[in-house]
Design an enzyme around this catalytic site. Structure first.
Site, PDB file in Angstrom:
ATOM      1  N   ASP A  30    -107.953   8.596  -1.570  1.00 46.64           N
ATOM      2  CA  ASP A  30    -106.583   8.163  -1.380  1.00 46.64           C
ATOM      3  C   ASP A  30    -106.609   7.006  -0.377  1.00 46.64           C
ATOM      4  O   ASP A  30    -107.552   6.883   0.410  1.00 46.64           O
ATOM      5  CB  ASP A  30    -105.777   9.353  -0.846  1.00 46.64           C
ATOM      6  CG  ASP A  30    -104.414   8.928  -0.376  1.00 46.64           C
ATOM      7  OD1 ASP A  30    -103.668   8.353  -1.180  1.00 46.64           O
ATOM      8  OD2 ASP A  30    -104.108   9.159   0.806  1.00 46.64           O
ATOM      9  N   ASP A  32    -103.621   5.449   1.771  1.00 50.33           N
ATOM     10  CA  ASP A  32    -102.857   5.532   3.022  1.00 50.33           C
ATOM     11  C   ASP A  32    -103.009   6.885   3.694  1.00 50.33           C
ATOM     12  O   ASP A  32    -102.712   7.919   3.112  1.00 50.33           O
ATOM     13  CB  ASP A  32    -101.378   5.252   2.740  1.00 50.33           C
ATOM     14  CG  ASP A  32    -101.182   3.867   2.140  1.00 50.33           C
ATOM     15  OD1 ASP A  32    -101.933   2.944   2.516  1.00 50.33           O
ATOM     16  OD2 ASP A  32    -100.290   3.711   1.282  1.00 50.33           O
TER      17      ASP A  32
END
Ligand SMILES: [Zn+2]
Length: 561
Positions: A30, A32
């Site tokens: 992922d 952020d």
């Protein structure tokens, strides 16, 4: 979903098996809150700040031959909060700071778009895996929130959560595995990868494998059984009466030795010298060259290791935190949190046996042991609900199961309800809500035949969940948290975890629910099961009424659980 074509590398599909290890080809991350600090809707490259230790951790993965992909929800694009050009500038900055990624997959949609890529949907994971020349099952996804873990599970990938201060407590509780930081997540990935590779590979003669518990326990040991069988002349599997049906379904087993072990059986008989002496004679007569004793994290291999010693078995391997003295030749230790199939594979590796390259470390069944489904279920795509469990603490409450059947049938799904011979009353009452009752009319093999044609299985943490995993059929897991999900959840198959992961029964290993009202599952909204079925991509069967499926003529037989 949008691949960034400038960056996504062309990758040789076979490379992972050659360069990587047995378990994983790629790590998806992922963006952020995982790779870089979370700056909401950031379109400014100057605001990109890597998470601590990220660059060095990613370089370790690159050096180990693992490919890297980014899978990220960026609804700011749909909302017009930044432009595609700004996003590209941010990603260029990310690569400048963290090194190159082999795939970038971005969902630009908003929640209400209903797209197949916005996490928790699994679309980005499948797309990134394809970019990297592999499958989701051979990927790890590292992320910081529940959506990342749900997307990993729904794709059949391994999930590792690295929480931040904003990660919610229930997301941490529900995660299959939690690492404190990105570098420790990477450490765990590399450790697991190394743990299934033997330091000293060997050829075996006649090897006695032991897995003396229930059907599910035997099924999750399957990859380890195949690892040994690939390098041994002959494989015997010692199991208890509860595991015998499952043992017959496992590839690689040449002969089954059935014996209930009083220190393993959940409902043990008293220890009787006559019985122990008979077991010792049996073990001696087997005259095996070595034995590998597979156990769960709460079982001990040592009582049997002593008997194997007395029976003259020259080499005995087992997992034991307790001091084994001279009972074990290979004493293996496994940290908590490892999926049971990998835990067993790591013992096989410690004993000298690895899965050979074409075999995947997923559960499998002997094709010739699974019969076709009964007449009326030859058209695939129905849902199977299996409400019972060998342990009542892990069963779906009957009243809830009936409501689930009602909701699924109401949405146009054909629903088949299955259960063991002592669950006929249960399955009849549950199926009355709109399903077909096959309770008590299937052995484990027949149950596998029914599940094989299903679009998904709805089930608690019990044997049939592992049957579905072995058949590649998605699982809606109504998971009572009495044991860790990361160890006992459906392995390498698309799944959705439901139920309260933080209920008071968590980690109690209780076989009867210790909490009044069975709250871990009783509070579940049946609508969540329907949503899970949709997330797993199982469509209702159009034009088929349940009346047609009711014409099923069940085969006879006893026992699946
Ligand atoms: Zn999308």
């Amino acid at each position: 979903m949008e691949p960034d074509r400038r960056r996504s590398a062309r990758v040789d599909p076979g490379a992972g098996r050659r360069r990587g290890g047995v378990l994983f080809d790629a790590v998806l991350l992922d963006r952020d809150g995982t790779l870089i600090e979370d700056v909401p809707y950031n379109g400014d490259p100057e605001k990109v700040r890597p998470m601590p230790g990220a660059r060095a951790a990613l370089d370790r993965l690159r050096t180990a031959g693992l490919r890297l992909g980014v899978v990220t929800n960026q609804s700011g694009l749909a909302r017009g909060l930044f432009t595609a050009a700004q996003l590209a500038a941010v990603h260029a900055r990310v690569e400048e700071l963290l090194g190159p990624f082999d795939s970038w997959r971005v969902c630009p949609h908003d929640d209400d778009a209903g797209c197949p890529c916005r996490k928790p949907a699994p679309g980005l994971v499948h797309a990134a895996a394809a970019d990297l020349g592999t499958t989701a099952g051979r990927c790890v996804l590292v992320g910081d929130i529940g959506r990342d873990m749900a997307a990993a599970l729904a794709a059949g990938a391994t999930g590792i959560l690295v929480p931040t201060p904003v990660t919610r407590g229930e997301e941490v509780a529900a995660a299959p595995y939690v690492a404190a930081t990105l570098p420790t997540a990477v450490e765990e990935i590399l450790r697991r990868q190394a743990a299934v590779t033997p330091a000293r590979p060997r050829r075996g003669g006649t090897v006695l494998l032991v897995r003396a518990d229930s059907a599910g326990d035997v099924l999750v040991t399957g990859p380890a059984v195949r690892a040994v069988a690939a390098h041994a002349e002959r494989v015997l599997l010692l199991c208890g009466p509860r595991g015998r049906e499952a043992a017959r379904l496992l590839p690689g087993v040449d002969e089954i030795v059935e014996w209930p072990l009083e220190w393993i059986d959940p409902d043990p008989a008293p220890v009787q010298p006559r019985r122990v002496e008979a077991l010792l004679r049996r073990l001696t007569a087997l005259a095996v060259d070595e034995a590998v004793i597979f156990t769960s994290f709460h079982q001990s291999p040592l009582p049997l290791a002593l008997l194997l010693r007395l029976a003259g078995v020259p080499r005995v391997s087992g997992i034991s935190d307790d001091y084994p003295g001279s009972l074990l030749d290979v004493r293996h230790r496994v940290p908590p949190g490892v999926p049971e199939p990998e835990r067993a594979l790591s013992l096989a590796a410690a004993a000298g046996y690895a899965l050979p390259a074409p075999d995947q470390p997923r559960l499998r069944l002997r094709r010739d042991a699974v019969p076709p489904p009964p007449p009326g279920l030859d058209e695939p795509g129905y849902l199977v609900l299996h409400p019972g469990s060998s342990a009542t603490s892990r069963a779906c409450p009957p009243e809830l199961a009936a409501r689930i059947v009602g909701v699924l049938a109401g949405a146009g799904h054909r629903v088949v309800v299955t259960g063991g011979p002592d669950e006929r009353e249960l399955t009849a009452s549950v199926a009355a809500a709109g399903g077909v009752d096959l309770g008590g009319r299937t052995g484990l093999a027949e149950l596998a035949g029914i599940i094989a044609n299903a679009g998904a299985l709805v089930v608690g943490n019990t044997g049939p969940a592992h049957l579905a995993a072995a058949l590649g059929v998605p699982v809606v897991s109504l998971f009572a948290p009495t044991v860790p999900f990361g160890q006992w959840g459906p392995y390498r198959v698309p799944a959705v975890r439901l139920g309260d992961a933080d209920a008071p029964c968590r980690d109690t290993r209780a076989t009867r629910c210790p909490v009044a009202g069975h709250p871990c599952l009783a509070g579940l909204d049946p609508g969540a099961v329907l949503a899970a079925v949709r997330l797993l991509g199982v469509p209702p069967v159009a034009g088929r009424s349940t009346a047609a499926a009711r014409a099923v003529v069940p085969a006879g037989g006893g026992g699946g659980r």
